[in-house]
Design an enzyme around this catalytic site. Structure first.
Site, PDB file in Angstrom:
ATOM      1  N   ASP A   1       0.871  -1.171   0.000  1.00 15.76           N
ATOM      2  CA  ASP A   1       0.000   0.000   0.000  1.00 15.76           C
ATOM      3  C   ASP A   1       0.911   1.225   0.000  1.00 15.76           C
ATOM      4  O   ASP A   1       1.979   1.213   0.620  1.00 15.76           O
ATOM      5  CB  ASP A   1      -0.896   0.005   1.237  1.00 15.76           C
ATOM      6  CG  ASP A   1      -1.976  -1.064   1.185  1.00 15.76           C
ATOM      7  OD1 ASP A   1      -2.352  -1.490   0.084  1.00 15.76           O
ATOM      8  OD2 ASP A   1      -2.451  -1.461   2.264  1.00 15.76           O
TER       9      ASP A   1
ATOM     10  N   ASP B   1      -7.235  -1.231  -4.296  1.00 11.27           N
ATOM     11  CA  ASP B   1      -8.245  -0.813  -3.323  1.00 11.27           C
ATOM     12  C   ASP B   1      -9.186   0.230  -3.927  1.00 11.27           C
ATOM     13  O   ASP B   1     -10.381   0.251  -3.615  1.00 11.27           O
ATOM     14  CB  ASP B   1      -7.583  -0.250  -2.065  1.00 11.27           C
ATOM     15  CG  ASP B   1      -6.724  -1.261  -1.344  1.00 11.27           C
ATOM     16  OD1 ASP B   1      -6.993  -2.476  -1.466  1.00 11.27           O
ATOM     17  OD2 ASP B   1      -5.780  -0.847  -0.643  1.00 11.27           O
TER      18      ASP B   1
END
Length: 161
Positions: free
Chosen positions: A122, A140
């Site tokens: 991330d 995401d």
């Protein structure tokens, strides 16, 4: 008629693959860039940071437990959910199908990372002053947009019983 159905199915498959490959390309770029500069902090501004973190949990780092059996069970469960989503996408129509396909593309991107890296990279950190949202990635974003579209369809286009 069958030719047209296959062509349409291929179009939706292309959307899922585009989401998957865009996610992969950006993650590979960020990972290589952090290795190149020797730090996980790539870019900082007043509202956006690009900073690589490795998420060993599920969404937003939830359930990040350093237990391989648990991790493998969650990964298997995610695989089952993706198969169910593929079924829903196959059975759904137009805009709803695109929503499912976006979710599938993003989910496959994160599943690939869970299997390949044993964690999901991330790197997008949105913030205002000292308030930081959860750090997330491109996959995401596809998952979130797909879910928001499904909610939109459910609220505005489903007929009441």
């Amino acid at each position: 008629m069958q030719y047209l159905k296959n062509k349409i199915l291929n179009f939706y498959l292309l959307i899922a693959l585009a989401a998957f490959f865009l996610d992969r390309l950006v993650k590979i770029y960020v990972i290589k860039k952090t290795e190149e500069i020797g730090t996980s902090e790539i870019f900082f501004s007043n509202y956006l940071n690009i900073q690589l973190v490795w998420n060993e949990g599920i969404a937003f780092g939830l359930l990040a437990i350093n237990e391989s059996n648990f991790y493998n069970s969650i990964t298997f469960l995610i695989s089952i959910v993706i198969i169910i989503l593929i079924y829903f996408a196959y059975k759904s129509k137009r805009f709803e199908k695109i929503s499912y396909v976006l979710i599938i593309g993003g989910a496959l991107g994160n599943l690939f990372d869970r299997i390949y890296y044993n964690a999901v990279p991330d790197f997008i950190d949105l913030h205002v002053n000292n308030f930081h949202w959860f750090i997330f990635n491109i996959a995401d974003m596809f998952i979130s947009v797909g879910i928001l579209c499904l909610i939109f369809v459910e609220i505005f286009f489903k007929k009441e019983i």
